[in-house]
Design an enzyme around this catalytic site. Structure first.
Site, PDB file in Angstrom:
ATOM      1  N   HIS A  99       0.726  -1.150   0.055  1.00  0.00           N
ATOM      2  CA  HIS A  99       0.000   0.005  -0.019  1.00  0.00           C
ATOM      3  C   HIS A  99       0.983   1.273  -0.040  1.00  0.00           C
ATOM      4  O   HIS A  99       0.519   2.327   0.341  1.00  0.00           O
ATOM      5  CB  HIS A  99      -1.053  -0.038   1.172  1.00  0.00           C
ATOM      6  CG  HIS A  99      -1.941  -1.292   1.106  1.00  0.00           C
ATOM      7  ND1 HIS A  99      -3.416  -0.734   0.389  1.00  0.00           N
ATOM      8  CD2 HIS A  99      -2.222  -2.312   1.548  1.00  0.00           C
ATOM      9  CE1 HIS A  99      -4.053  -1.815   0.183  1.00  0.00           C
ATOM     10  NE2 HIS A  99      -3.458  -2.960   0.876  1.00  0.00           N
ATOM     11  N   GLU A 142      -3.703  -3.133 -19.118  1.00  0.00           N
ATOM     12  CA  GLU A 142      -4.857  -3.378 -17.860  1.00  0.00           C
ATOM     13  C   GLU A 142      -5.455  -2.343 -17.685  1.00  0.00           C
ATOM     14  O   GLU A 142      -6.701  -2.297 -17.355  1.00  0.00           O
ATOM     15  CB  GLU A 142      -3.689  -3.914 -17.041  1.00  0.00           C
ATOM     16  CG  GLU A 142      -4.512  -4.720 -15.750  1.00  0.00           C
ATOM     17  CD  GLU A 142      -3.550  -5.876 -15.216  1.00  0.00           C
ATOM     18  OE1 GLU A 142      -2.650  -6.439 -15.799  1.00  0.00           O
ATOM     19  OE2 GLU A 142      -3.801  -6.192 -14.243  1.00  0.00           O
ATOM     20  N   ASP A 149       3.715  -4.829 -11.208  1.00  0.00           N
ATOM     21  CA  ASP A 149       3.818  -6.397 -11.345  1.00  0.00           C
ATOM     22  C   ASP A 149       4.515  -6.285 -12.947  1.00  0.00           C
ATOM     23  O   ASP A 149       5.150  -7.343 -13.304  1.00  0.00           O
ATOM     24  CB  ASP A 149       2.421  -6.978 -11.682  1.00  0.00           C
ATOM     25  CG  ASP A 149       1.658  -6.800 -10.270  1.00  0.00           C
ATOM     26  OD1 ASP A 149       2.243  -6.454  -9.192  1.00  0.00           O
ATOM     27  OD2 ASP A 149       0.354  -6.948 -10.479  1.00  0.00           O
TER      28      ASP A 149
HETATM   29  P1  ADP Z   1      -3.440 -12.229 -11.001  1.00  0.00           P
HETATM   30  O1  ADP Z   1      -2.691 -11.128 -11.692  1.00  0.00           O
HETATM   31  O2  ADP Z   1      -3.579 -11.560  -9.417  1.00  0.00           O
HETATM   32  O3  ADP Z   1      -3.136 -13.594 -11.174  1.00  0.00           O
HETATM   33  P2  ADP Z   1      -5.734 -10.902 -12.196  1.00  0.00           P
HETATM   34  O4  ADP Z   1      -7.118 -10.762 -11.949  1.00  0.00           O
HETATM   35  O5  ADP Z   1      -4.906  -9.771 -12.303  1.00  0.00           O
HETATM   36  O6  ADP Z   1      -4.969 -11.890 -11.000  1.00  0.00           O
HETATM   37  O7  ADP Z   1      -5.364 -11.659 -13.489  1.00  0.00           O
HETATM   38  C1  ADP Z   1      -5.921 -12.935 -13.949  1.00  0.00           C
HETATM   39  C2  ADP Z   1      -6.499 -13.042 -15.235  1.00  0.00           C
HETATM   40  O8  ADP Z   1      -5.640 -13.062 -16.247  1.00  0.00           O
HETATM   41  C3  ADP Z   1      -7.266 -14.314 -15.403  1.00  0.00           C
HETATM   42  O9  ADP Z   1      -8.696 -14.393 -15.070  1.00  0.00           O
HETATM   43  C4  ADP Z   1      -7.394 -14.344 -17.119  1.00  0.00           C
HETATM   44  O10 ADP Z   1      -8.346 -13.492 -17.584  1.00  0.00           O
HETATM   45  C5  ADP Z   1      -5.857 -13.858 -17.408  1.00  0.00           C
HETATM   46  N1  ADP Z   1      -4.794 -14.744 -17.595  1.00  0.00           N
HETATM   47  C6  ADP Z   1      -3.897 -15.056 -16.897  1.00  0.00           C
HETATM   48  N2  ADP Z   1      -3.032 -16.034 -17.228  1.00  0.00           N
HETATM   49  C7  ADP Z   1      -3.629 -16.635 -18.244  1.00  0.00           C
HETATM   50  C8  ADP Z   1      -3.482 -17.650 -19.104  1.00  0.00           C
HETATM   51  N3  ADP Z   1      -2.387 -18.526 -19.163  1.00  0.00           N
HETATM   52  N4  ADP Z   1      -4.489 -17.906 -20.048  1.00  0.00           N
HETATM   53  C9  ADP Z   1      -5.593 -17.155 -20.047  1.00  0.00           C
HETATM   54  N5  ADP Z   1      -5.773 -16.068 -19.613  1.00  0.00           N
HETATM   55  C10 ADP Z   1      -4.953 -15.804 -18.274  1.00  0.00           C
HETATM   56 MG    MG Z   2      -3.011  -9.101 -11.785  1.00  0.00          MG
END
Ligand code: ADP
Ligand code: MG
Length: 388
Positions: free
Chosen positions: A36, A163, A175
């Protein structure tokens, strides 16, 4: 671990075997300390983990981009010469990829079409940033097969913009920066104001970083996030009466804060205290890692957790439980919640000799307390995006 040969073979089954694909990877990450602080112009200290997203890629002669994800067994495509259409019912995951491509083009790259097969072992939505791994790996793939020079900072910024603009998540730069710029055996100290990033050696000859996923996500998370941001802004407004030159909590040091904290209402004071002390802890932890003073680094992680729990109030019983379990295992040097809070993961600094005992204690005691089995990931500090 993803089988790279198998991914290449699968690529050729899906898209034809005229030529083998090139493979590009980008890692997931964990934030070691600095929570944060990003939206207060402060400091964060993430590290790339040994989980990654790999893109098998081959250029096309036209401007179509076809993508398939092994993880969700879905295919989709778009055309770089057709305008982005938000309303055409496509899945969200394609927006990360299409977003990066379109942002890169808006910012001057000229891309060729491509066929992509994507596979990831970064767990999705667990707070280990599968989204940045996806953006940065596909962005690197697109630039590389288009024979365009890759500037890693621009690649990271394109991922963040994708994003923001195509997914609708107003994320900071952490990230994508760590996915694009990580170096093996190093964490990355990021100044979220200047966007300057400095590698910090982490000596993992005797210790490991262990991530424990609480497997809970409380509803409070997003409303509390907005509330905390507003409380920090209010704190800056009030402190400006005494310290007119400040722009963000980043500009207030601990002794200035102690001098003026009485002008803040109780809640705002505690929120500000967290951010101000957390920035100091993050810089101190970077120094401790540089000097291989792992005891000190671990101590700062515990202090970070206490501050997030008491002053910032973004922890939850499950995260507190994971930290308490860790604290009682001999050879655990530090533990804290990582990420926005109200669930998600803890990160722990554990002596290698204690890994088995740690794993056993966390698995058993967390299950007894919550009826949930935590997911446990052990990682060293890994490298950033690259062709493999
Ligand atoms: P985090 O980044 O913490 O894992 P997020 O909600 O920011 O969570 O991102 C997750 C999303 O990214 C998933 O719901 C999907 O839409 C996308 N994503 C990530 N990796 C893949 C993958 N290998 N194939 C398809 N979609 C993916
Ligand atoms: Mg994320």
């Amino acid at each position: 671990v993803i089988d790279r040969n198998k991914l290449s073979r699968l690529f050729m089954e899906v898209y034809g075997d005229s030529s083998p694909p090139r493979l590009f990877r980008a890692p997931g990450r964990v934030n070691l300390i600095g929570e944060h602080t990003d939206y207060n112009d402060g400091f964060v200290l993430p590290m790339a983990i040994n989980r990654e997203t790999i893109v098998a890629a081959r250029r096309r002669d036209d401007r179509r981009v076809r993508v398939r994800s092994v993880n969700i067994n879905e295919a989709a495509e778009f055309d770089l010469d057709t305008k982005f259409n938000r309303a055409n019912g496509r899945r969200l995951w394609l927006n990360y990829i299409e977003g990066v491509a379109r942002i890169l083009e808006e910012r001057g790259a000229r891309l060729t079409g491509a066929d992509f097969l994507i596979q990831s072992d970064v767990p999705e939505g667990a707070g280990l940033s599968s989204s940045a791994a996806l953006e940065v790996s596909t962005g690197l793939a697109m630039l590389s097969i288009s024979n365009t020079e890759v500037d890693r900072v621009k690649l990271a910024l394109a991922g963040q913009a994708a994003e923001h603009e195509y997914v609708g998540a107003k994320v900071g730069i952490m990230d994508q920066y760590i996915a694009a710029l990580a170096e093996k055996q190093h964490a990355l100290l990021i100044d979220c104001r200047s966007l300057e990033a400095t590698t910090v050696p982490v000596d993992t000859s005797t210790v490991s970083f262990v991530i424990c996923n609480s497997r809970v996500k409380h509803e409070l998370a997003s409303s509390a996030y907005n509330q905390r941001r507003a409380e920090c802004e209010r704190g800056v407004e009030l402190l400006k009466n005494k310290l007119p030159e400040i722009r963000a909590l980043r500009d207030v040091n601990a002794s200035e804060f102690e001098k003026h904290e009485d002008c803040l209402p109780e809640i705002i004071r505690r929120r500000c205290r967290h951010v101000i002390t957390e920035n100091a802890r993050t810089l101190a932890a970077a120094n401790a890692f540089r000097q291989s003073d792992l005891q000190r680094a671990g101590q700062l992680m515990y202090e970070s957790h206490a501050s997030l729990d008491h002053d910032y109030e973004v922890s939850c019983p499950e995260l507190n439980r994971l930290v308490e379990i860790a604290r009682r295992v001999e050879g655990v040097l530090g533990a804290r919640m990582t990420g926005g809070g109200f669930g998600g993961c803890t990160v722990n600094l554990v002596e290698n000799e204690s890994l088995d005992a740690f794993r056993e204690a966390v698995t058993r005691e967390y299950y007894e307390a919550t009826d949930r089995a935590p997911a446990i990931y052990v990682s060293e500090a890994c490298g950033g995006a690259e062709e493999v």
